[in-house]
Design an enzyme around this catalytic site. Structure first.
Site, PDB file in Angstrom:
ATOM      1  CE  LYS A   1      -3.820  -2.307   2.419  1.00 46.14           C
ATOM      2  NZ  LYS A   1      -4.690  -2.261   3.616  1.00 46.14           N
TER       3      LYS A   1
ATOM      4  CE1 TYR B   1      -9.424  -3.491   0.680  1.00 43.28           C
ATOM      5  CE2 TYR B   1      -8.780  -1.298  -0.027  1.00 43.28           C
ATOM      6  CZ  TYR B   1      -8.478  -2.502   0.597  1.00 43.28           C
ATOM      7  OH  TYR B   1      -7.221  -2.706   1.135  1.00 43.28           O
TER       8      TYR B   1
ATOM      9  CG  ASN C   1      -3.475  -2.444   7.081  1.00 46.64           C
ATOM     10  OD1 ASN C   1      -3.318  -1.988   5.941  1.00 46.64           O
ATOM     11  ND2 ASN C   1      -4.551  -3.097   7.447  1.00 46.64           N
TER      12      ASN C   1
ATOM     13  CG  HIS D   1      -5.006  -6.368  -0.293  1.00 44.84           C
ATOM     14  ND1 HIS D   1      -6.218  -6.485   0.351  1.00 44.84           N
ATOM     15  CD2 HIS D   1      -5.062  -7.224  -1.351  1.00 44.84           C
ATOM     16  CE1 HIS D   1      -6.983  -7.361  -0.304  1.00 44.84           C
ATOM     17  NE2 HIS D   1      -6.300  -7.824  -1.331  1.00 44.84           N
TER      18      HIS D   1
ATOM     19  CD  GLU E   1      -8.648  -9.242  -3.498  1.00 48.39           C
ATOM     20  OE1 GLU E   1      -7.450  -9.556  -3.325  1.00 48.39           O
ATOM     21  OE2 GLU E   1      -9.438  -9.072  -2.570  1.00 48.39           O
TER      22      GLU E   1
END
Ligand code: UDP
Ligand code: MG
Length: 202
Positions: A61, A101, A164, A167, A178
């Site tokens: 990310k 998402y 965080n 992913h 995905e």
């Protein structure tokens, strides 16, 4: 728009029991992929046998890229024995992210998640190997870094749920959806890894 309609028709037929759409039709138009869509049939190896290995999508990310953690994250997957079959760096669009998402769009944190994920480049990868989906979730750690174990990516490199670092797909269906969303078919390489028979009996 026309392509979107054609693909939606194909997918509708697929879901209602029609023949499976050719993989070539599913690749290349990420915007047309629907949340929960089932992926195409497994690829075949150079021997002609169906690939038994799973694939998963891993995204470093924006915070991970900004903090120059890409190399360390790649290293963890390499040293575990997984095979890299796709890799690219991009600035993700809101459209792609909302599809990625799609199950979270009604969550209160979604607007800030969207802002954060589109704020800087990401590095997106497809990794392949025995039980790679489950194993990579373990390697990545709990969604909330405060609860993530030391030794996991999130447990070692982050402290807040909104930043965080990485992913990882959470299921076979999710991974297939995905991967098709982020990669076109010709961006994934089917290559023979020389240590495959040493790291896995399959
Ligand atoms: N997220 C957040 N706040 C929350 C929960 C989730 O910002 O309270 C973000 C976080 O970046 C997380 C992502 O939304 O990684 C997707 O959430 P999910 O529940 O799918 O967790 P993951 O699969 O990434 O562990
Ligand atoms: Mg998730």
């Amino acid at each position: 728009m026309l392509q979107r309609c054609v693909l939606q028709r194909i997918l509708h037929r697929f879901h209602s029991g029609g023949p499976e759409p050719p993989r070539s039709l599913l690749y290349g138009r990420p915007a047309a992929l629907l949340c929960g869509h089932r992926a195409a049939s497994p690829r075949r190896s150079s021997t002609g046998l169906p690939h038994v290995n799973e694939q998963t999508l891993i995204v470093v990310k924006p915070d991970g890229v900004q903090r120059r953690l890409v190399g360390q994250i790649i290293q963890r997957f390499e040293q575990r024995g997984f095979k890299l079959v796709g890799l690219k760096m991009l600035r993700v669009s809101e459209d792609l992210l909302s599809q990625h998402y799609c199950q979270l769009t009604s969550k209160p944190f979604y607007p800030s998640l969207l802002y954060y994920m589109t704020s800087a480049p990401v590095v997106v990868m497809v990794w392949e190997g025995h039980k790679v989906i489950q194993t990579s979730r373990t390697m990545v750690g709990h969604t909330n870094p405060a609860e993530a174990q030391a030794g996991t990516v999130r447990g070692d490199f982050s402290m807040h749920v909104s930043r965080n670092v990485v992913h990882a797909s959470d299921s076979l269906e999710g991974a297939q959806r995905e991967i098709q969303l982020w990669f076109q078919g010709n961006e994934l390489l089917n290559w023979d890894c020389w240590d495959q028979t040493i790291t896995c009996e399959e």
